[in-house]
Design an enzyme around this catalytic site. Structure first.
Site, mmCIF file in Angstrom:
data_model
loop_
_atom_site.group_PDB
_atom_site.id
_atom_site.type_symbol
_atom_site.label_atom_id
_atom_site.label_comp_id
_atom_site.label_asym_id
_atom_site.label_seq_id
_atom_site.Cartn_x
_atom_site.Cartn_y
_atom_site.Cartn_z
ATOM 1 N N ASP A 1 35.578 52.659 44.625
ATOM 2 C CA ASP A 1 36.924 52.602 45.197
ATOM 3 C C ASP A 1 37.943 53.332 44.339
ATOM 4 O O ASP A 1 37.656 53.736 43.200
ATOM 5 C CB ASP A 1 37.348 51.134 45.425
ATOM 6 C CG ASP A 1 37.078 50.237 44.220
ATOM 7 O OD1 ASP A 1 36.817 50.762 43.133
ATOM 8 O OD2 ASP A 1 37.136 49.012 44.388
ATOM 9 N N ASN B 1 38.715 36.491 45.133
ATOM 10 C CA ASN B 1 38.623 36.090 46.539
ATOM 11 C C ASN B 1 37.308 36.552 47.179
ATOM 12 O O ASN B 1 37.167 36.500 48.394
ATOM 13 C CB ASN B 1 39.820 36.631 47.333
ATOM 14 C CG ASN B 1 39.884 38.158 47.316
ATOM 15 O OD1 ASN B 1 38.992 38.815 46.777
ATOM 16 N ND2 ASN B 1 40.924 38.721 47.913
ATOM 17 N N HIS C 1 36.077 39.660 46.981
ATOM 18 C CA HIS C 1 35.987 41.066 47.385
ATOM 19 C C HIS C 1 34.970 41.818 46.531
ATOM 20 O O HIS C 1 34.767 41.521 45.362
ATOM 21 C CB HIS C 1 37.352 41.765 47.435
ATOM 22 C CG HIS C 1 38.014 42.084 46.139
ATOM 23 N ND1 HIS C 1 39.364 41.904 45.926
ATOM 24 C CD2 HIS C 1 37.538 42.618 44.990
ATOM 25 C CE1 HIS C 1 39.682 42.301 44.716
ATOM 26 N NE2 HIS C 1 38.587 42.737 44.125
ATOM 27 N N GLU D 1 38.365 43.302 51.125
ATOM 28 C CA GLU D 1 39.005 41.994 51.070
ATOM 29 C C GLU D 1 38.396 41.071 52.139
ATOM 30 O O GLU D 1 37.711 41.538 53.057
ATOM 31 C CB GLU D 1 40.509 42.161 51.310
ATOM 32 C CG GLU D 1 41.210 43.082 50.301
ATOM 33 C CD GLU D 1 41.488 42.408 48.943
ATOM 34 O OE1 GLU D 1 40.723 41.513 48.525
ATOM 35 O OE2 GLU D 1 42.489 42.802 48.305
HETATM 36 C C1 GLP Z 1 39.081 45.214 41.246
HETATM 37 C C2 GLP Z 1 37.965 46.171 41.695
HETATM 38 C C3 GLP Z 1 36.666 45.453 41.926
HETATM 39 C C4 GLP Z 1 36.381 44.516 40.786
HETATM 40 C C5 GLP Z 1 37.467 43.464 40.711
HETATM 41 C C6 GLP Z 1 37.233 42.447 39.613
HETATM 42 O O1 GLP Z 1 39.857 44.707 42.262
HETATM 43 N N1 GLP Z 1 38.299 46.913 42.863
HETATM 44 O O2 GLP Z 1 35.627 46.414 42.089
HETATM 45 O O3 GLP Z 1 35.130 43.914 40.959
HETATM 46 O O4 GLP Z 1 38.686 44.111 40.471
HETATM 47 O O5 GLP Z 1 37.776 42.879 38.404
HETATM 48 P P1 GLP Z 1 37.433 42.291 37.002
HETATM 49 O O6 GLP Z 1 36.058 42.762 36.671
HETATM 50 O O7 GLP Z 1 38.452 42.869 36.081
HETATM 51 O O8 GLP Z 1 37.494 40.810 37.117
#
Ligand code: GLP
Length: 239
Positions: free
Chosen positions: A66, A134, A136, A141
């Protein structure tokens, strides 16, 4: 789903070994990569192994999950910048074969071309995932259709707040992103999801033990034949 529970340090080591095995068997593998704080330990291991000569990315092609809409690759919060700084600039990968969705061209044609390019490259061998609070995956989402391919999404307020810590203020957090779809992710041959810390415990439980529902995007992984979930004891504490 195979669940592996170990310290955050060991999780990074064990996940890195998967990549050593894959790339020794298939040096030109296609990797699906992720951002966020969770994969940083794994990326540090991959850098270490690359510098020690134990793994080479020279023939690898990569596709990231992404990107934020409106940020170009030089913005220090763009996911292209994150990947360059935490992995690509530190290993022997050919940057011309590293792909991140464009945050500037959000047309449907460009999104569809991303999926087509993944297929033309032979499909993703291992897709790496973190998980949002959440549920995702990528930026899919809750309520994203399981049949979705790469597309633009509006970020939820909770995701923008969660990611606000990397920006100066909430206003600066982009409102939209381009993400691989759930179907894109599910087409990967193997999937590795990593979740660390108590804050992920509840969503990890829903992902692994709850019903498969579009309300919890990561729950779709229960339907994939080859998923490994790496957890630390805190993230696994409610299982
Ligand atoms: C972002 C990314 C996700 C990731 C998520 C969790 O929103 N788009 O791909 O898994 O954050 O982030 P973290 O690993 O910092 O908890």
């Amino acid at each position: 789903m195979k669940v592996i529970i170990d310290t955050p340090e060991q999780v990074a080591v064990l996940a890195a070994q998967r990549y050593v095995r894959l790339l020794s068997q298939k040096p030109d593998a296609v990797l699906g990569l992720a951002t966020g704080s969770t994969p940083l330990g794994l990326y540090a291991q991959l850098v270490r192994l690359n510098q020690a000569g134990a793994i080479s990315f020279r023939q690898v092609t990569s596709y990231n999950l992404d990107e934020y809409v409106g940020l170009d690759g030089t913005h220090d919060q763009s996911y292209r910048y994150f990947m360059n700084h935490n992995l690509f600039d530190l290993v022997d990968i050919d940057k011309a074969r590293t792909f991140v969705p464009s945050g500037l061209d959000t047309s449907q044609e460009t999104a569809a071309a991303y999926d087509k390019a993944i297929q033309a490259a032979g499909g993703i061998d291992i897709q790496l995932l973190g998980i949002g609070n959440n549920g995702h995956i990528g930026f899919n989402e809750p309520n994203t259709p399981f049949g979705s391919t790469t597309h633009m999404v509006e970020l939820t307020a909770s995701t923008r707040e969660a990611n606000c810590r990397f920006f100066h203020s909430l206003d600066e957090v982009p409102t939209h992103a381009v993400t691989m779809g759930i179907k894109t992710v599910m087409q990967a041959k193997s999937i590795i999801l990593i979740a660390l810390g108590q804050a992920k415990a509840e969503i990890v439980k829903k992902t692994i033990q709850g019903p498969v529902t579009e309300l919890v995007p990561a729950s779709v992984l229960q339907l994939h034949p080859d998923v490994e979930i790496y957890l630390d004891p805190a993230a696994a504490s409610l299982l």
